[in-house]
Scaffold this active site. Structure first.
Site, PDB file in Angstrom:
ATOM      1  N   CYS B  87       0.805  -1.163  -0.133  1.00 10.67           N
ATOM      2  CA  CYS B  87      -0.050   0.059   0.084  1.00 10.67           C
ATOM      3  C   CYS B  87       0.727   1.253   0.115  1.00 10.67           C
ATOM      4  CB  CYS B  87      -0.974   0.109   1.215  1.00 10.67           C
ATOM      5  SG  CYS B  87      -0.212  -0.252   2.704  1.00 10.67           S
ATOM      6  N   HIS B 163      -3.709   3.088   6.310  1.00 18.41           N
ATOM      7  CA  HIS B 163      -4.149   3.179   4.925  1.00 18.41           C
ATOM      8  C   HIS B 163      -3.524   4.547   4.326  1.00 18.41           C
ATOM      9  CE1 HIS B 163      -6.749   3.081   1.455  1.00 18.41           C
ATOM     10  NE2 HIS B 163      -7.301   3.949   1.838  1.00 18.41           N
TER      11      HIS B 163
END
Lengths: 301, 320
Positions: B87, B163
């Site tokens: 990510c 995130h």
């Protein structure tokens, strides 16, 4: 009570306005203090100098946090940054002159890495993980009548703080209660290499140049500083090395490292846990000593 | 594809790590921690190309999907996140590859060209399958001889739950690039004068933070920016040539602070790449030979007892 004050200097805080993303620089006069508490743990306190009240009391375990200068700002802002979480606490220096800022920061980091730190042996402000630039205190301008230099400097610091500190929030925190930075997942019921490999425990090794040189080949090959006791100490205090030690602690706790320890010249039983690992190393040291002494023609095991 | 199967290691979300990744990819930009979005801090970091907002995925904000302005026809670079461990690298690519005229090495250029015209999901898969990219990403985590994943020690803590969202201007519009959303999200146009896009980004980010219950959001901000050192060095030369001693001093201090930071990054990166097992063993062996291992072990046993006692106390009291 066996509380011992290790360090104290004037500093203010910046904290989050509830419900918003802004952090206000608080003009309140305060001091940042490091104590060794009667619980033998390192406490970092912020005390309000006007009221004498301790308003923040953080217990910090060794090598958990660093005190770094915040770049890109005009003020003398520092951030207490934790290696294993997002916690951030902001402070700004309130001494009249900035000539001791780097020194204070060096000592804070020294204690944060090792509560047994001895400030008289500090290498100097431009060491390890700090943003220390060359420090020349700004020449104080003449104070207008009726205002002391102290007040003028604090006013200047306040103005520059307020104009730059629209810092985004960090996790909402209650500043009035003592908080233990305790990682329950890592509370090991076993012996921990992290407690063995501390700068103070390693002093006998650091003060032995011959033995220390034998460690150099095991340092990262692309380390940007030359191998020395100082660079090794810096490595030991780094979050990356600490994470590696914790990994090895956890790995040894599984008792499954018999294969891995062979690559270190240790017997299989060294892989059964931290205790056996240390015992095996102790034996290895004696064995090497017998080999090295040479005079003795007796064979050892 | 699971994280284990993918071959992508977990890395730290640290500016030093990202900057080194960009260097490996041949992109001449750096990434810095951003502690404040106030105008003067942002001005001091210009030229600024993208903001990375990284946060722990706690209780999701209550956002109405109907009001989100997706740009399904986005023509720039946007890839979906297909592997969790990737990510961070994915976010950096989404940020960097939309910067007009950005320099990049031939491998990254090839990858970008190869994925032209692909939909976000396919592009995400292509990115994740790139051996070159995976190796660049993995180069800053320790060699797997001492990898927790190999030993199956259970879930790691915070790094898993991060995130990343990138905010960057493309063709006069501020976009939000979130690898878990189907398309980039439009946040409107911004003035070409004054602070430009960063002012709008500040508002958008602040509003986002405010949608979370106070205290529930743990986040960090980073900025992708032009490396200031070459410019500072040129300025220094000019000032020194012109005899402007005081200004030259100021620039010298900035250069010095920036170089200290790079040295710290290089130091930390060299440790990240290094398997510490040999060093740990060498230190313990050296300590034993110096006669200090026994005392250290005794001290460690004391600390262990204290930990156990405290843990039992806490358990008895019940955590507050």
């Amino acid at each position: 009570m066996a509380t011992q004050t290790l360090l104290s200097f004037k500093a203010g805080r910046s904290f989050r306005r509830e419900g918003s993303s802004f952090v206000d620089a608080s003009p309140v006069k305060g001091s940042l203090e490091l104590l060794r508490g009667d619980d033998e743990l390192l406490h970092l306190l912020w005390k309000n100098r006007a009221t004498g009240q301790v308003e923040d009391d953080l217990i910090i375990f060794p090598m958990e946090a660093q005190f770094l200068k915040v770049p890109h700002t005009a003020g003398r802002t520092y951030v207490l940054k934790f290696s294993s979480s997002n916690q951030r606490h902001f402070f700004w220096m309130q001494d009249l002159s900035d000539s001791r800022d780097a020194e204070y920061a060096t000592h804070v980091n020294g204690y944060l890495a090792d509560p047994e730190y001895d400030p008289s042996t500090a290498a100097g402000p431009a060491s390890s993980s700090q943003q220390a630039g060359p420090s020349a205190p700004p020449a104080p301008s003449t104070a207008p009548a009726g205002v002391t230099e102290d007040q003028l400097a604090e006013l200047r610091a306040l103005v520059s703080q307020v104009s730059q500190e629209q810092t985004l929030s960090q996790p909402g925190q209650s500043y009035s209660s003592a908080r233990i930075c305790f990682y329950t997942k890592r509370v090991s019921e076993d012996l921990s290499l992290s407690d063995v490999l501390t700068p103070s425990n390693l002093r006998p090794l650091f003060s032995n140049p011959r033995l220390l040189t034998a460690v150099f080949p095991h340092l990262p090959p692309d380390l940007p500083v030359p191998p020395s006791a100082e660079s090794i100490q810096r490595i030991i205090e780094s979050p990356q090395f600490q994470a590696g030690v914790r990994s090895l602690d956890q790995a040894l706790a599984t008792g499954l490292l018999s294969g891995l320890v062979k690559s270190l010249g240790l017997p299989e039983e060294a892989g059964l846990g931290v205790g056996p690992f240390l015992t095996a190393i102790s034996r290895q040291a004696e064995h090497d000593h017998h080999d090295e002494s040479g005079q003795d023609s007796m064979q050892t095991d | 594809m699971s994280d284990e199967e993918s071959g992508w290691h977990i890395t730290e979300s640290d500016p030093g790590v990202f900057t080194e990744l960009l260097k490996t990819l041949g992109v001449p930009l750096i990434v810095d921690d951003l502690y404040s979005l106030d105008p003067s801090t942002l001005a001091s970091l210009q030229p600024l190309h993208a903001l990375i907002f990284l946060f722990k995925w706690v209780a999701p904000a209550d956002s109405s999907e109907a009001s989100v302005d997706y740009d399904d026809a986005f023509e720039g670079f946007f890839a979906n996140q297909v592997v969790n461990n990737a990510c961070a690298t994915l976010a950096v690519l989404n940020g960097v590859c939309n910067i007009p005229g950005v320099g990049m090495g031939s491998e990254l250029r090839g990858l970008v060209d190869f994925t032209t015209g692909m939909d976000p999901q396919t592009r995400g898969l292509a990115i994740t399958s790139s051996e070159f990219l995976r190796e660049a990403h993995n180069s800053l985590s320790p060699p797997s001889a001492l990898s927790l994943a190999d030993l199956d020690l259970g879930p790691r803590d915070k790094e898993d739950a991060y995130h990343f969202i990138v905010y960057t201007p493309v063709n006069g519009v501020l976009y939000e690039l979130d690898g878990l959303k189907r398309s980039p999200v439009r946040h409107g146009v911004f003035p070409s004068t004054g602070e430009g896009w960063v002012a709008l980004a500040r508002d958008v980010i602040q509003k986002r933070i405010e949608t979370y219950p106070p205290g529930s959001l743990h986040f960090n901000l980073q900025a992708i920016r032009t490396d200031p050192l070459p410019g500072l060095r040129r300025e220094l030369e000019a000032l020194q040539a012109g005899g402007h001693v005081n200004l030259a001093q100021q620039i010298l201090r900035q250069i010095s602070a920036e170089e200290d930071k790079r040295q710290r990054w290089a130091f930390e990166n060299s440790l990240r790449r290094h398997n510490p097992l040999g060093l740990i063993h060498a230190l313990l062996l050296g300590l034993a030979k110096a006669g200090g291992l026994e005392a250290a072990t005794t001290g460690a046993k004391e600390k262990m007892k204290e930990r156990i006692a405290k843990a039992r106390e806490e358990a008895a009291k019940g955590k507050k």
